[in-house]
Design an enzyme around this catalytic site. Structure first.
Site, PDB file in Angstrom:
ATOM      1  N   ARG A  97      13.840  -6.853  -0.108  1.00  0.00           N
ATOM      2  CA  ARG A  97      12.570  -6.195  -0.458  1.00  0.00           C
ATOM      3  C   ARG A  97      13.002  -5.004  -1.918  1.00  0.00           C
ATOM      4  NH1 ARG A  97       9.322  -3.442   3.578  1.00  0.00           N
ATOM      5  NH2 ARG A  97       7.520  -3.546   2.474  1.00  0.00           N
ATOM      6  N   ASP A 249       9.204   5.906  -0.569  1.00  0.00           N
ATOM      7  CA  ASP A 249      10.115   4.821  -0.462  1.00  0.00           C
ATOM      8  C   ASP A 249      11.040   4.690  -1.718  1.00  0.00           C
ATOM      9  OD1 ASP A 249       9.320   2.151   1.122  1.00  0.00           O
ATOM     10  OD2 ASP A 249       7.600   3.510   0.663  1.00  0.00           O
ATOM     11  N   ASN A 259       4.958   5.094  -2.445  1.00  0.00           N
ATOM     12  CA  ASN A 259       4.800   4.992  -1.020  1.00  0.00           C
ATOM     13  C   ASN A 259       3.901   3.906  -0.975  1.00  0.00           C
ATOM     14  OD1 ASN A 259       5.510   5.863   1.684  1.00  0.00           O
ATOM     15  ND2 ASN A 259       3.488   6.791   1.856  1.00  0.00           N
TER      16      ASN A 259
HETATM   17  O1  MRU Z   1       6.063  -1.805   3.830  1.00  0.00           O
HETATM   18  P1  MRU Z   1       6.827  -0.970   4.507  1.00  0.00           P
HETATM   19  O2  MRU Z   1       6.261  -0.721   6.115  1.00  0.00           O
HETATM   20  O3  MRU Z   1       8.184  -0.795   4.786  1.00  0.00           O
HETATM   21  O4  MRU Z   1       6.173   0.574   3.871  1.00  0.00           O
HETATM   22  C1  MRU Z   1       6.837   1.964   4.738  1.00  0.00           C
HETATM   23  C2  MRU Z   1       6.261   3.149   3.709  1.00  0.00           C
HETATM   24  O5  MRU Z   1       5.844   2.989   2.816  1.00  0.00           O
HETATM   25  C3  MRU Z   1       6.933   4.373   4.341  1.00  0.00           C
HETATM   26  O6  MRU Z   1       5.902   5.362   4.235  1.00  0.00           O
HETATM   27  C4  MRU Z   1       8.267   4.859   3.706  1.00  0.00           C
HETATM   28  O7  MRU Z   1       8.877   3.762   3.952  1.00  0.00           O
HETATM   29  C5  MRU Z   1       8.554   6.058   4.146  1.00  0.00           C
HETATM   30  S1  MRU Z   1       9.350   5.694   6.012  1.00  0.00           S
HETATM   31  C6  MRU Z   1      10.174   7.076   6.382  1.00  0.00           C
END
Ligand code: MRU
Length: 369
Positions: A97, A249, A259
């Site tokens: 990803r 992220d 994010n």
């Molecule tokens: O697609 P995801 O579920 O991996 O996205 C997660 C998020 O956007 C979270 O807010 C981020 O990774 C922070 S996790 C502490």
């Protein structure tokens, strides 16, 4: 995990997104696709399974993606510790990803440790480094929790009734190796008896808020209410929200925060209603190589996630139902970027930092150099 943590920073939660039993050469994860309706554990015993777990979102959340990536590299080196195998495994795990920078940070850290070593010493070193990454993550999140707790204590002192925290997606213990990031202050406040109530944004299309954050808050007895993503502005305008805590992220050098899709909308509504908006950011999520957020790669996922929705039917079966007429086109951006100007502060393990180039450079000089 092999490395012990000070007891006060151990997350007391009755669940762990990622577990390594002693020195076993495998890890176990909670399959987050099955939550909240079922608690399914999957054993990852090879690098291919670790990569699949990230790509297919059996595990998700930036810090957890990093930790599983690191263990994936250790698993790969158990099978073949040659330079070619190391490079291939790094590339495969890195391609899972694109957005969460913790993935690349963790893979590069493990590779930097093992590359200088003799092949027969690499796998053990990789397991030790992955353990360290996982254990440090818990300590980092606990520190973020303590700094965010001060914000909640301050709000609690100034008002009667519960502190109203809005969050988006799941930046909880399920997205990390413990405590979560945006949730850590809430869990610590609740534990010390500060009345808190969490507004949980459902977070279409994969519903991390409805499925995972609501589940975690329920597991820990924290009062919460689910709302549709589009209701953020109304709740803030009505004065029902004291503060917004979200995860991240990737955060660029200037403080722009990437994010889950929908975070930017919440930041706009917060700015328009004078509601403080904080991103909880462990330092592995900082990307000083990028000057601003527009350079952050935004993942696009399959349209099917938008065209349908998955849940449990009356017979206990997990099913996906289609929401749209056949042939409908859909776009599925998984993340967005909130400009630093809309961010009140970044809650890091080193304290609350202004979302500016100067603020981040001052608090993380060794990274900014
Ligand atoms: O697609 P995801 O579920 O991996 O996205 C997660 C998020 O956007 C979270 O807010 C981020 O990774 C922070 S996790 C502490």
């Amino acid at each position: 995990m092999a490395i012990a943590l000070p007891s006060e920073s151990t997350d007391p939660a009755p669940y762990r997104a990622l577990t390594r039993n002693g020195n076993e050469r495998a890890v176990e994860i909670i399959d987050q696709r099955a939550l909240p309706h079922a608690r399914v554990t999957i054993r990852l015993a090879d690098a291919g399974a670790a990569a699949m777990a990230i790509r297919k979102m059996w595990v998700r959340g930036a810090p957890l993606i990093g930790a599983v990536g690191a263990y994936g590299l250790a698993l790969a080196l158990d099978a073949d510790a040659s330079d070619a195998a190391l490079a291939k495994a790094h590339a495969v795990l890195d391609s899972t990803r694109p957005t969460a920078v913790n993935r690349r940070w963790a893979l590069d850290r493990v590779r930097a440790v093992v590359s200088p070593l003799a092949e027969d010493a690499r796998a053990d070193a990789a397991w030790r480094e992955a353990d360290a990454i996982a254990t440090e993550d818990v300590a980092i999140n606990h520190a973020i929790g303590l700094h965010g707790l001060e914000l909640l204590r301050d709000i609690a002192r100034r008002k009667s009734g519960p502190v109203q925290v809005m969050t988006h997606c799941n930046a909880g213990a399920l997205a990390t190796c413990g405590w979560g990031t945006a949730t850590a202050p809430v869990f610590l406040a609740h534990r010390e008896g500060i009345p808190v109530h969490v507004w949980v944004s459902e977070t279409r299309p994969r519903l991390q808020g409805a499925n995972l954050t609501a589940w975690e808050l329920g597991q820990r007895g924290v009062p919460h209410t689910l709302f549709v993503d589009g209701a953020s502005g109304l709740l803030m305008r009505r004065g029902d929200v004291d503060v917004v805590f979200v995860g991240a992220d990737r955060v660029a050098r200037n403080g722009d925060v990437c994010n889950k899709i929908g975070t930017y909308d919440k930041a706009l509504a917060a700015a328009d209603n004078g509601v403080p908006f904080y991103a909880a950011v462990p330092s592995p999520t900082l990307d000083f190589a990028l000057a601003a957020g527009d350079a952050i790669p935004i993942e696009t996922r399959e349209p099917g996630e938008v065209l349908g929705v998955t849940g449990r039917d009356d017979y206990g079966q997990t099913i996906t139902v289609m929401l749209t007429p056949p042939g409908t086109h859909a776009v599925n951006y998984a993340f967005d970027v909130t400009p630093a100007r809309l961010v009140t502060g970044l809650i890091t393990e080193r304290g609350i930092v202004r979302a500016t180039t100067e603020g981040l450079a001052a608090r993380f000089p060794e990274r900014a150099a």
